[in-house]
Motif scaffolding. Structure first.
Motif, PDB file in Angstrom:
ATOM      1  N   ARG A   1       0.836  -1.198   0.000  1.00 35.37           N
ATOM      2  CA  ARG A   1       0.000   0.000   0.000  1.00 35.37           C
ATOM      3  C   ARG A   1       0.871   1.249   0.000  1.00 35.37           C
ATOM      4  NH1 ARG A   1      -4.888  -1.107   3.166  1.00 35.37           N
ATOM      5  NH2 ARG A   1      -5.497  -1.851   1.114  1.00 35.37           N
ATOM      6  N   PHE A   2       1.351   1.598  -1.180  1.00 39.11           N
ATOM      7  CA  PHE A   2       2.232   2.754  -1.306  1.00 39.11           C
ATOM      8  C   PHE A   2       1.892   3.532  -2.579  1.00 39.11           C
ATOM      9  CE2 PHE A   2       4.652  -0.607   0.881  1.00 39.11           C
ATOM     10  CZ  PHE A   2       4.805   0.015   2.102  1.00 39.11           C
TER      11      PHE A   2
ATOM     12  N   PRO B   1     -17.306   2.969   8.576  1.00 42.64           N
ATOM     13  CA  PRO B   1     -16.186   2.522   9.422  1.00 42.64           C
ATOM     14  C   PRO B   1     -15.567   3.690  10.177  1.00 42.64           C
ATOM     15  CG  PRO B   1     -15.464   2.736   7.150  1.00 42.64           C
ATOM     16  CD  PRO B   1     -16.951   2.994   7.142  1.00 42.64           C
ATOM     17  N   SER B   2     -14.803   3.361  11.191  1.00 36.67           N
ATOM     18  CA  SER B   2     -14.076   4.403  11.926  1.00 36.67           C
ATOM     19  C   SER B   2     -13.040   5.038  11.013  1.00 36.67           C
ATOM     20  CB  SER B   2     -13.360   3.786  13.133  1.00 36.67           C
ATOM     21  OG  SER B   2     -14.259   3.101  13.961  1.00 36.67           O
ATOM     22  N   PRO B   3     -12.706   6.308  11.249  1.00 36.48           N
ATOM     23  CA  PRO B   3     -11.605   6.904  10.487  1.00 36.48           C
ATOM     24  C   PRO B   3     -10.344   6.055  10.650  1.00 36.48           C
ATOM     25  CG  PRO B   3     -12.768   8.577  11.755  1.00 36.48           C
ATOM     26  CD  PRO B   3     -13.308   7.246  12.213  1.00 36.48           C
ATOM     27  N   ASN B   4      -9.597   5.912   9.587  1.00 34.84           N
ATOM     28  CA  ASN B   4      -8.358   5.116   9.573  1.00 34.84           C
ATOM     29  C   ASN B   4      -8.591   3.617   9.729  1.00 34.84           C
ATOM     30  OD1 ASN B   4      -6.856   7.571   9.464  1.00 34.84           O
ATOM     31  ND2 ASN B   4      -7.011   7.743  11.674  1.00 34.84           N
ATOM     32  N   HIS B   5      -9.825   3.153   9.496  1.00 35.36           N
ATOM     33  CA  HIS B   5     -10.095   1.715   9.502  1.00 35.36           C
ATOM     34  C   HIS B   5      -9.227   1.052   8.438  1.00 35.36           C
ATOM     35  CE1 HIS B   5     -12.690  -1.834  10.270  1.00 35.36           C
ATOM     36  NE2 HIS B   5     -12.388  -2.130   9.008  1.00 35.36           N
ATOM     37  N   TYR B   6      -8.625  -0.067   8.771  1.00 27.13           N
ATOM     38  CA  TYR B   6      -7.680  -0.701   7.835  1.00 27.13           C
ATOM     39  C   TYR B   6      -8.374  -1.770   7.005  1.00 27.13           C
ATOM     40  CZ  TYR B   6      -3.151  -1.841   5.926  1.00 27.13           C
ATOM     41  OH  TYR B   6      -2.087  -1.988   5.059  1.00 27.13           O
ATOM     42  N   TYR B   7      -8.274  -1.641   5.679  1.00 29.81           N
ATOM     43  CA  TYR B   7      -8.784  -2.636   4.747  1.00 29.81           C
ATOM     44  C   TYR B   7      -7.619  -3.290   4.014  1.00 29.81           C
ATOM     45  CZ  TYR B   7     -13.611  -0.911   5.169  1.00 29.81           C
ATOM     46  OH  TYR B   7     -14.854  -0.581   5.632  1.00 29.81           O
ATOM     47  N   SER B   8      -7.733  -4.576   3.806  1.00 30.65           N
ATOM     48  CA  SER B   8      -6.671  -5.291   3.099  1.00 30.65           C
ATOM     49  C   SER B   8      -6.810  -5.126   1.599  1.00 30.65           C
ATOM     50  CB  SER B   8      -6.719  -6.781   3.448  1.00 30.65           C
ATOM     51  OG  SER B   8      -7.901  -7.366   2.914  1.00 30.65           O
ATOM     52  N   SER B   9      -5.724  -5.389   0.899  1.00 33.13           N
ATOM     53  CA  SER B   9      -5.725  -5.524  -0.557  1.00 33.13           C
ATOM     54  C   SER B   9      -6.032  -6.983  -0.854  1.00 33.13           C
ATOM     55  CB  SER B   9      -4.355  -5.134  -1.136  1.00 33.13           C
ATOM     56  OG  SER B   9      -4.182  -5.706  -2.409  1.00 33.13           O
ATOM     57  N   ILE B  10      -7.102  -7.237  -1.602  1.00 33.24           N
ATOM     58  CA  ILE B  10      -7.540  -8.614  -1.826  1.00 33.24           C
ATOM     59  C   ILE B  10      -6.468  -9.425  -2.554  1.00 33.24           C
ATOM     60  CG2 ILE B  10      -9.281 -10.066  -2.910  1.00 33.24           C
ATOM     61  CD1 ILE B  10     -10.276  -8.474  -0.496  1.00 33.24           C
ATOM     62  N   SER B  11      -5.899  -8.859  -3.600  1.00 29.82           N
ATOM     63  CA  SER B  11      -4.909  -9.618  -4.380  1.00 29.82           C
ATOM     64  C   SER B  11      -3.649  -9.881  -3.576  1.00 29.82           C
ATOM     65  CB  SER B  11      -4.576  -8.871  -5.676  1.00 29.82           C
ATOM     66  OG  SER B  11      -4.044  -7.593  -5.398  1.00 29.82           O
ATOM     67  N   ARG B  12      -3.148  -8.874  -2.873  1.00 33.08           N
ATOM     68  CA  ARG B  12      -1.922  -9.056  -2.100  1.00 33.08           C
ATOM     69  C   ARG B  12      -2.146  -9.992  -0.912  1.00 33.08           C
ATOM     70  NH1 ARG B  12       3.052  -7.903  -3.923  1.00 33.08           N
ATOM     71  NH2 ARG B  12       3.688  -7.678  -1.754  1.00 33.08           N
ATOM     72  N   MET B  13      -3.313  -9.900  -0.276  1.00 32.85           N
ATOM     73  CA  MET B  13      -3.567 -10.764   0.863  1.00 32.85           C
ATOM     74  C   MET B  13      -3.728 -12.209   0.411  1.00 32.85           C
ATOM     75  SD  MET B  13      -3.459 -10.649   4.023  1.00 32.85           S
ATOM     76  CE  MET B  13      -3.506  -8.875   4.251  1.00 32.85           C
ATOM     77  N   GLY B  14      -4.309 -12.417  -0.772  1.00 36.13           N
ATOM     78  CA  GLY B  14      -4.388 -13.771  -1.303  1.00 36.13           C
ATOM     79  C   GLY B  14      -3.014 -14.368  -1.502  1.00 36.13           C
ATOM     80  N   ARG B  15      -2.088 -13.563  -1.999  1.00 34.18           N
ATOM     81  CA  ARG B  15      -0.718 -14.026  -2.188  1.00 34.18           C
ATOM     82  C   ARG B  15      -0.055 -14.332  -0.850  1.00 34.18           C
ATOM     83  NH1 ARG B  15       4.193 -10.506  -4.962  1.00 34.18           N
ATOM     84  NH2 ARG B  15       5.878 -11.919  -4.390  1.00 34.18           N
ATOM     85  N   ALA B  16      -0.310 -13.493   0.152  1.00 34.90           N
ATOM     86  CA  ALA B  16       0.283 -13.721   1.478  1.00 34.90           C
ATOM     87  C   ALA B  16      -0.225 -15.021   2.087  1.00 34.90           C
ATOM     88  CB  ALA B  16      -0.033 -12.539   2.396  1.00 34.90           C
ATOM     89  N   LEU B  17      -1.523 -15.259   1.978  1.00 36.09           N
ATOM     90  CA  LEU B  17      -2.103 -16.463   2.568  1.00 36.09           C
ATOM     91  C   LEU B  17      -1.558 -17.726   1.918  1.00 36.09           C
ATOM     92  CD1 LEU B  17      -5.813 -15.315   3.000  1.00 36.09           C
ATOM     93  CD2 LEU B  17      -4.044 -15.502   4.768  1.00 36.09           C
TER      94      LEU B  17
END
Length: 578
Positions: free
Chosen positions: A448-449, A490-506
């Protein structure tokens, strides 16, 4: 030419320099964080897990508002007539029968609100066509929406009509609502996962302390104090004199040795639009670039390829023999390697030399303090100064400096933003700043950059580092589920994952069997809203795609395919490799 070569050099330099460690330095424990830092983090996680056990888990989360409806696309001179019919309230069935649109689908509609870059409130409706791997969207400024619509959206149209300037062609995209968008309660099991993510990821904190962006190492206005200090440092601890190296020469020699200048009569050099890198930024979830590969017949005529004019250096080198050019290139490359080796040696002793100077040289410590205060005051620092501060003034001070310096990647190969985030995570771990560590590490996992450009060919070199979280005794499954689910308000600054990157991590996890079971349960959960089920479908597909073994991919893929008939949306599922 000089600007182009310089840009290339800036893009590849951080990437090349990081190769001595892979992407990041790996410690003896096999992780990118030291044993000491990991020990401190485990202690914090233990405390947070105990805190979570006494949290109020009765909070009810709501899904994003959703409805059922049709999406249609129409092009050509009939668009104006079609807009009039939409305004009159023509039903979707009648509209489709009358106009035979190029595209029409019955899908789930997702409604969201956001503030655009002009600070204007917007309302947008999106449809995920999982079967076609496409994402449709219509949006309106919120004030215009309120003017045009009163009451529920059921049996109403929202549309976008556009006339393109370059050829005056007309395009219409519209959505028809069979029902009004409504939120749905997130089931208690999944609400608990969201609550766990909120317990672990502090929404009152952000990694960065300022929104200021940094395309350069320093603003020219704020270099004086740093340069005084750094020049004094290099005077007291001098470098070996570098040998001459010319980036432009190396690039031009590569052109001459590897290929000739393009033919000036060539047209647009791509056979299809699919050959071009497209990157879509989606803050809500899917993170899949959807590319229209339809060939535009007029592309070559509309965008003729204009070759670059050969530089003086190119023409001069062209007159040399191939052997002479190869010798010149070999010498230039040898100089680069020599300079890199000498800089590495100098850098390997820098911490020791800095600490000696800091304790024995009053001028050194005075100039350092002035540079540090200037950097904090102007929220604009430098990686070298931050390292020195960490070795002398303290790691907390260095962490604050890094959090005030936002790094923007120059291109796909620029590892600068990831290196900066990892250094923040290391300092946060060593100073027990859990809220900063986890967000920064998740940013690395999710890539996330911000980058000026971001082609897919650079993705492979960026790792996910899920193992670093697994050793911390985090309930990783609940954390991943919690940041995958999309919720309303959601609360301000709530963290959402990147679906594609998280799939790769898993796919790199040590507990893949449980991961597969958890995601497939979410895909098939009839009490979960359609949009979140679609996201878990995408998560699983990305997970399967990144599994290292073909047999594993096929077994995992077949498990998903068995669920397809029960899903509230059409999907291809996993297709066996040939």
């Amino acid at each position: 030419m000089k600007y182009y070569v310089t840009l290339i050099a800036l893009c590849i330099a951080p990437f090349v320099c990081s190769q001595s460690y892979g992407e990041f330095k790996v410690h003896d424990n096999g992780l990118i964080y030291s044993e000491t830092a990991v020990g401190k983090l485990i202690h914090i996680v233990d405390s947070l897990n105990l805190k979570f056990k006494v949290c109020d888990l009765s909070k009810n989360f709501q899904s994003l508002p959703q409805a059922q409806g049709y999406y249609v696309e129409l092009e050509g001179p009939r668009c104006k007539e079609a807009v009039a019919d939409l305004k009159s309230g023509m039903s979707a069935d009648v509209f489709i029968q009358k106009y035979q649109p190029e595209h029409s689908s019955l899908l789930s509609i997702l409604q969201q609100e956001y503030i655009n870059y002009e600070k204007r409130p917007m309302i947008t409706w999106r449809m995920l066509d999982v079967l076609q791997q496409k994402d449709y969207e219509v949006e309106l400024p919120k004030d215009e929406y309120k003017t045009q619509f009163s009451g529920p959206l059921k049996q109403k149209w929202v549309y976008h009509y556009k006339v393109y300037e370059y050829d005056k062609s007309e395009h219409l995209s519209a959505m028809y609502f069979l029902s009004s968008p409504e939120s749905k309660s997130i089931p208690s099991h999944y609400s608990r996962a969201i609550q766990y993510a909120l317990c672990m990821i502090d929404t009152t904190q952000t990694v960065m302390l300022t929104e200021k962006v940094n395309y350069e190492r320093f603003d020219r206005k704020h270099t004086k104090a740093f340069l005084k200090f750094w020049n004094y440092l290099e005077k007291k601890y001098p470098r070996v004199k570098p040998r001459p190296y010319d980036y432009e020469l190396g690039f031009t020699l590569s052109q001459l040795n590897d290929y000739e200048m393009p033919d000036s009569t060539a047209t647009f050099p791509y056979d299809t639009i699919a050959d071009i890198d497209f990157v879509t930024v989606d803050s809500t979830a899917v993170d899949t670039a959807i590319v229209d590969t339809t060939v535009v017949d007029t592309t070559a005529a509309a965008f003729p390829y204009v070759p670059p004019k050969p530089s003086r250096l190119y023409r001069r080198l062209q007159r040399m023999t191939k052997e002479e050019r190869q010798q010149l290139r070999a010498q230039n490359d040898a100089n680069y390697r020599y300079n890199y080796e000498q800089d590495s040696i100098w850098d390997s002793h820098l911490a020791e030399q800095v600490q000696k100077l800091y304790t024995s040289d009053k001028k050194f410590s005075s100039l350092l303090l002035a540079a540090y205060e200037d950097a904090i005051r102007n929220s604009h620092s430098d990686a070298n100064l931050e390292r020195v501060v960490a070795w002398t003034l303290g790691r907390r001070e260095a962490l604050e400096m890094k959090r005030r310096r936002r790094v923007i990647g120059g291109c796909s190969m620029d590892q600068g933003p990831r290196i900066h985030a990892q250094e923040i995570a290391v300092l946060a771990a060593e100073t027990t700043k859990w809220e900063i560590f986890l967000r920064s590490h998740l940013d690395i996992m999710n890539d996330r950059f911000e980058r000026v450009s971001d082609g897919s060919y650079a993705y492979a070199g960026r790792k996910t580092y899920i193992r670093e979280l697994e050793v911390l005794d985090i309930n990783l499954i609940d954390l991943i589920v919690g940041i995958t689910l999309r919720i309303d308000n959601p609360s301000p600054n709530h963290y959402y994952s990147s679906i594609s990157r998280m799939g790769r991590a898993l796919a790199e996890s040590q507990d893949r069997e449980r991961i597969e079971r958890t995601i497939l349960e979410a895909v098939s959960a009839t009490d979960l809203d359609v949009y979140n089920r679609q996201l878990f479908y995408y998560l699983y597909m990305n997970y399967v795609y990144n599994l290292p073994d073909k047999t594993q991919r096929e077994v995992a893929g077949m498990r998903l395919n068995a669920l397809l008939p029960t899903l509230p949306f059409s999907a291809k599922g996993y297709v066996e490799e040939k």
